[in-house]
Design an enzyme around this catalytic site. Structure first.
Site, short mmCIF file in Angstrom:
data_model
loop_
_atom_site.label_atom_id
_atom_site.label_comp_id
_atom_site.label_asym_id
_atom_site.label_seq_id
_atom_site.Cartn_x
_atom_site.Cartn_y
_atom_site.Cartn_z
CE1 TYR A 52 -4.23 -2.21 -0.07
CE2 TYR A 52 -3.13 -3.14 2.20
CZ TYR A 52 -4.10 -3.36 0.88
OH TYR A 52 -4.66 -4.13 0.96
CG HIS A 61 -12.76 -8.27 -3.26
ND1 HIS A 61 -12.55 -7.79 -3.88
CD2 HIS A 61 -12.13 -7.14 -2.21
CE1 HIS A 61 -10.92 -7.11 -3.90
NE2 HIS A 61 -10.79 -6.22 -2.95
CB SER A 71 -2.79 -3.59 -3.64
OG SER A 71 -4.40 -4.46 -3.18
CG ASN A 92 -9.41 1.38 -3.10
OD1 ASN A 92 -10.01 0.74 -2.33
ND2 ASN A 92 -8.17 1.91 -3.20
CG HIS A 146 -8.73 -2.04 -6.37
ND1 HIS A 146 -9.12 -2.26 -4.83
CD2 HIS A 146 -9.80 -2.66 -7.24
CE1 HIS A 146 -10.90 -1.97 -5.42
NE2 HIS A 146 -10.72 -2.73 -6.57
C1 DQA Z 1 -7.91 -2.72 -1.64
C2 DQA Z 1 -7.45 -3.89 -2.42
C3 DQA Z 1 -8.84 -4.81 -1.35
O1 DQA Z 1 -8.64 -5.28 -1.24
C4 DQA Z 1 -8.17 -4.31 0.07
O2 DQA Z 1 -9.49 -4.93 0.88
C5 DQA Z 1 -8.21 -2.67 1.02
C6 DQA Z 1 -7.54 -2.02 0.47
C7 DQA Z 1 -6.39 -1.33 -2.49
O3 DQA Z 1 -6.53 -0.54 -2.78
O4 DQA Z 1 -5.51 -1.71 -2.72
O5 DQA Z 1 -8.45 -2.91 2.21
O6 DQA Z 1 -9.23 -2.03 -2.18
#
Ligand code: DQA
Length: 150
Positions: free
Chosen positions: A25, A82, A104, A76, A102
Site C-alpha cells: 500500500y 469484493h 495494491s 476505491n 486499487h
Molecule cells: C484495496 C484492495 C482490497 O482488496 C483491500 O481490501 C483494501 C484495499 C487496495 O486499494 O489495494 O482494503 O482496495
C-alpha cells in the site's frame, strides 16, 4: 458550469494507509494521497472532492447523493469491492461514471480479491500502481468527460 467535478471515494480501512503493509500500500497516508490526487487532477483540468467512510450504510447514503455533487467518480471501496452488492447498487443508482482503483495489485493476491462487484458497471479498473493508479483513473475520466488539460 463545466462538467469536471470528480468525487474520490475511499471505502473501508483506507484511513489506515501509512501504517498498513507498505509493500502493498506504499508509505503515504490518506491525507497525503489526497494532496497528490488533487495535484494530478488540476494538471488535467479536473476538480476533486474527497469522501471516506468505514461505515457501509454511510457510504451507500453518500452514493445516493453523488449525482448532485459530481460529474464522475473514482471508487476505491476497499474490501467492500469484493462482496458488497449494496455498494454496487448504490453506485449504479447514482448514474455517475466511475473508475475503480486499487492501490495494491488485487490480481496477484488472494483469490477472493480477484472478484469485484463493480464488474460491468465501471468505465475502467486500475490496480497495482499505488498512487499513480489515481492519475491513470483521472486520465480516463478526463477523456470520458471531454475535459482538456489547461
Ligand atoms: C484495496 C484492495 C482490497 O482488496 C483491500 O481490501 C483494501 C484495499 C487496495 O486499494 O489495494 O482494503 O482496495
Amino acid at each position: 458550469m463545466p462538467a469536471n467535478r470528480v468525487e474520490v471515494l475511499h471505502g473501508v480501512n483506507l484511513d489506515t494507509l501509512g501504517s498498513r503493509d507498505p509493500d502493498k500500500y506504499g508509505n503515504f497516508t490518506l491525507p497525503e494521497l489526497e494532496v497528490k490526487i488533487g495535484r494530478f487532477a488540476r494538471e488535467l483540468g479536473l476538480t476533486t472532492q474527497f469522501f471516506h467512510s468505514n461505515h457501509e450504510g454511510e457510504f451507500v447514503e453518500h452514493l445516493h447523493r453523488l449525482a448532485e455533487v459530481a460529474d464522475a467518480a473514482i471508487v476505491n471501496a476497499g474490501a467492500w469491492t469484493h462482496y458488497s452488492w449494496a455498494v454496487r447498487d448504490a453506485l449504479e443508482f447514482s448514474g455517475v461514471p466511475a473508475v475503480e482503483v486499487h492501490i495494491s495489485d488485487v490480481s496477484a493476491r488472494e483469490d477472493w480479491r480477484k472478484t469485484s462487484v463493480f464488474d460491468g458497471l465501471v468505465i475502467g479498473r486500475v490496480f497495482g500502481k499505488k498512487e499513480e493508479g489515481y492519475r491513470e483513473a483521472l486520465q480516463l475520466i478526463a477523456r470520458e468527460l471531454g475535459v482538456d488539460a489547461p
